[in-house]
Enzyme design. Sequence first.
Site, PDB file in Angstrom:
ATOM      1  N   GLU A   1       5.303  22.202  12.279  1.00 35.23           N
ATOM      2  CA  GLU A   1       4.634  21.792  11.383  1.00 35.23           C
ATOM      3  C   GLU A   1       5.124  20.707  11.029  1.00 35.23           C
ATOM      4  OE1 GLU A   1       7.234  25.153   8.384  1.00 35.23           O
ATOM      5  OE2 GLU A   1       6.043  26.093  10.239  1.00 35.23           O
TER       6      GLU A   1
ATOM      7  N   LYS B   1       6.779  18.011   7.283  1.00 32.46           N
ATOM      8  CA  LYS B   1       7.710  18.052   6.596  1.00 32.46           C
ATOM      9  C   LYS B   1       7.278  17.021   5.502  1.00 32.46           C
ATOM     10  CE  LYS B   1      12.654  17.608   5.449  1.00 32.46           C
ATOM     11  NZ  LYS B   1      12.496  16.721   4.214  1.00 32.46           N
TER      12      LYS B   1
ATOM     13  N   ASP C   1       6.676  16.066   1.865  1.00 35.07           N
ATOM     14  CA  ASP C   1       7.534  14.916   1.058  1.00 35.07           C
ATOM     15  C   ASP C   1       7.449  15.390  -0.134  1.00 35.07           C
ATOM     16  OD1 ASP C   1       9.492  14.115   0.524  1.00 35.07           O
ATOM     17  OD2 ASP C   1       8.586  11.912   1.036  1.00 35.07           O
TER      18      ASP C   1
ATOM     19  N   TYR D   1       1.443  23.649  -0.207  1.00 38.29           N
ATOM     20  CA  TYR D   1       1.719  24.287   1.219  1.00 38.29           C
ATOM     21  C   TYR D   1       2.845  25.339   1.521  1.00 38.29           C
ATOM     22  CZ  TYR D   1      -1.877  20.464   3.497  1.00 38.29           C
ATOM     23  OH  TYR D   1      -3.355  20.279   3.721  1.00 38.29           O
TER      24      TYR D   1
ATOM     25  N   LYS E   1      12.950  13.725  11.725  1.00 40.66           N
ATOM     26  CA  LYS E   1      12.731  12.582  10.728  1.00 40.66           C
ATOM     27  C   LYS E   1      12.473  11.367  11.227  1.00 40.66           C
ATOM     28  CE  LYS E   1      15.209  12.416   6.926  1.00 40.66           C
ATOM     29  NZ  LYS E   1      14.648  12.923   5.713  1.00 40.66           N
TER      30      LYS E   1
ATOM     31  N   CYS F   1       2.911 -26.321 -11.374  1.00 40.15           N
ATOM     32  CA  CYS F   1       2.827 -26.011  -9.960  1.00 40.15           C
ATOM     33  C   CYS F   1       4.563 -26.235  -9.552  1.00 40.15           C
ATOM     34  CB  CYS F   1       2.268 -26.927  -9.314  1.00 40.15           C
ATOM     35  SG  CYS F   1       2.128 -26.126  -7.760  1.00 40.15           S
TER      36      CYS F   1
ATOM     37  N   CYS G   1       4.407 -29.709  -6.786  1.00 37.30           N
ATOM     38  CA  CYS G   1       4.054 -30.945  -7.149  1.00 37.30           C
ATOM     39  C   CYS G   1       3.772 -31.183  -8.792  1.00 37.30           C
ATOM     40  CB  CYS G   1       2.494 -31.349  -7.402  1.00 37.30           C
ATOM     41  SG  CYS G   1       0.997 -30.104  -7.643  1.00 37.30           S
TER      42      CYS G   1
ATOM     43  N   CYS H   1      -2.824 -24.110  -9.019  1.00 32.68           N
ATOM     44  CA  CYS H   1      -2.142 -25.452  -9.283  1.00 32.68           C
ATOM     45  C   CYS H   1      -3.004 -26.269  -9.163  1.00 32.68           C
ATOM     46  CB  CYS H   1      -1.394 -26.064  -7.751  1.00 32.68           C
ATOM     47  SG  CYS H   1      -1.149 -27.402  -7.873  1.00 32.68           S
TER      48      CYS H   1
ATOM     49  N   CYS I   1      -1.406 -32.236  -3.936  1.00 30.60           N
ATOM     50  CA  CYS I   1      -0.049 -31.145  -4.464  1.00 30.60           C
ATOM     51  C   CYS I   1       0.735 -31.002  -2.409  1.00 30.60           C
ATOM     52  CB  CYS I   1      -0.130 -29.900  -4.055  1.00 30.60           C
ATOM     53  SG  CYS I   1       0.988 -28.471  -4.732  1.00 30.60           S
TER      54      CYS I   1
END
Length: 693
Positions: free
Chosen positions: A127, A129, A131, A238, A332, A426, A429, A444, A450
């Site tokens: 089944e 796992k 969380d 569940y 896991k 910026c 530049c 910018c 730039c």
Amino acid sequence: MHPAHTNPTPEQVRQQAADLRAQLQHHAHRYYVLDAPEIPDAEYDRLFQSLQALEEQHPGLRTADSPTQRVIGQVLDGLQSIRHAQPMLSIQTETDTTPVGAAGFDARVRRELGLAEDAPAIEYNAELKFDGLAINLRYEDGVLVQAATRGDGETGEDVTQNIRTIGQIPLRLLGTAPAPEVLEVRGEVYMRRDDFERLNQRQREAGHKTYINPRNTAAGAVRQLDPATTAQRPLSFYAYGLGEVVGWTPGHMPTTHSGVLDALQAWGLPVCAERDVVRAAEGLADFHQRMGQHRDTLPFDIDGVVYKVNSLALQRQLGFKTREPRWAVAHKYPAQEQLTQVQAIDVQVGRTGKLTPVAKLAPVFVGGVTVTNATLHNEDEARRKDVRVGDTVIVRRAGDVIPEVVGVLLEQRSGEPAPFTMPSQCPVCGSAAVREAGEVEHRCTGGLFCSAQRKQAILHYAQRRAVDVEGLGDKLVDQLVDAGLIKTLPDLYRLGLTALAGLERMAEKSAANVLQALQASRQTTLPRFLFGLGIRHVGEATAKDLARHFGSLDRIMDASVDALLQVNDVGPVVAQSIRTFFEQPHNREVVEQLRACGVNWPEGEGAQTEPQPLLGKTFVLTGTFPTLKRDEAKELLEAAGAKVAGSVSKKTDYLVAGADAGSKLQKAAELGVPVVDEEQLLAMINTTDSNPS
Ligand code: IVH
């Protein structure tokens, strides 16, 4: 007298209330657990209100298991301790995430049972796992009387009034099987990802702080002192096992764990459908692998799978080792969240001048890769997350999604690091950086002045999907721009061997290769060239549509907004952006110079004449193909008239799957989308060749 005028007898009223309760219980189960309502919500509400009214008039009829009594109780000072009738055990964890982990468990079980090599395979129930937070539900004579957290396993906290608010959890067991005197059901309270996203959306809209992840949010919600607060949080449940059981009718008591889950399901408890009875190490490893592929498409987070010896008799024989059963293990998956430190917050400048704050992280292995950067998207997002230099943060990388910082561990912040602010200039530049009204992005204003924008513009032009200058990567572009050798795109074609070979770490041979690649790139196509110009909002698909519609660059450059709006998929924003781009004299100058440098393409190509056997079909690509690269497959498909989308949906006509195809394959199977391989794909594209003319 007409019967309608007689007052119902107390017995009739009691019966009416009982009927309403039974109907509501049935429909709540259809709605919350089976996700398959039989009646409209309004009808449910009507039944609910009838029962409420009846209970108002006859308070003596109000029972604890009535659907009207989910949110009851008062705000508590603290949660009461509860001693578990049977300890809530923990579970042994197998951290080897490969099939070896599954084999190790099967071998241990066989050894502990003293089985010979050639003894039959063991049957397991596999089944997910979940969380979330482990909960014990105690039903006495079929009625939910208590719910407790796991706590230290011996003693937990009484969260009955909060758990009652979860619509999926029956207040009274349903079905026809007689309820045992005592039935303790163990399971996990969790939050679905979509519910979590919606909750955070609501938080954002209300200007509140967002929650970090579904697990912590679910756990926090269960441990609230005010049940009304818990009721606001979308929790799910569940069931996965049993605690104390007294008086399960002999003959009804299952002999396997899978049978127990079936019985719980028949009593109306939610049991996850992703479970399987499998045999031997191979069966376990196969389940682990299948669910691993499925992980990103599940509606909730899992951090592994759980294997349990299916026979309850064998479970008893195996028994326990201190606090863990020998008959179960959690296997896991690689973690999708990790903790790390923020070393700096940089601001990067994109091709269109967009400034993006990026958290520079101490390298951390998460979701299968080492992550050192996580985007903070924009100023608002960075503020909302309030990430500061030196902070310990949770980084998440799930599936193919780019890594993100989901939250800061505020209790670990030391000192008072300054909050992040977007620079007003910026960082590359020094031009002003502005955030226009209604936009989330800072930009910018330096344009091609730039160097960051210039570099990105060149890389964009040179990429494979655009004009394709092989070997012109970001390192070389950095050097070329920093050395002042390239200011605008046409400068690319003015590079000489001496200039190139003079760069650091550039051998004459590689310099010659770059020149050769530049030479080859002069011959291109209109859609590639147009895309390569980097006009805002003009991606590959739009470039192709424009080329097809107008047939020549000059016509596109001179097209009015109205004319542009005639093109497939071009709306006002895109049309205006194209118009603005070609109204700038310097952009027209760049185009003229590129042409003067010999960049050319067959004009009129746009007027599609080649046969398009896959016109109007939508494809999705996944996995690694035997001969074609992704881009090549995409190009072939588009040339054949097909559209290539990023994800599988009901609109997908075909999924082309190569080796190591992942969740998309699963999705296609779920939606019934046909799956083809490379060979079949090529056959589909070439069908017109064999067409009799
Ligand atoms: S069985 C005696 N099954 O994992 C074995 N636990 O147990 C008891 N968990 O916080 C646990 N999904 O809440 C079992 N399918 C599952 C599970 C599961 C999640 C959680 C459980 C506990 C942790 C360790």
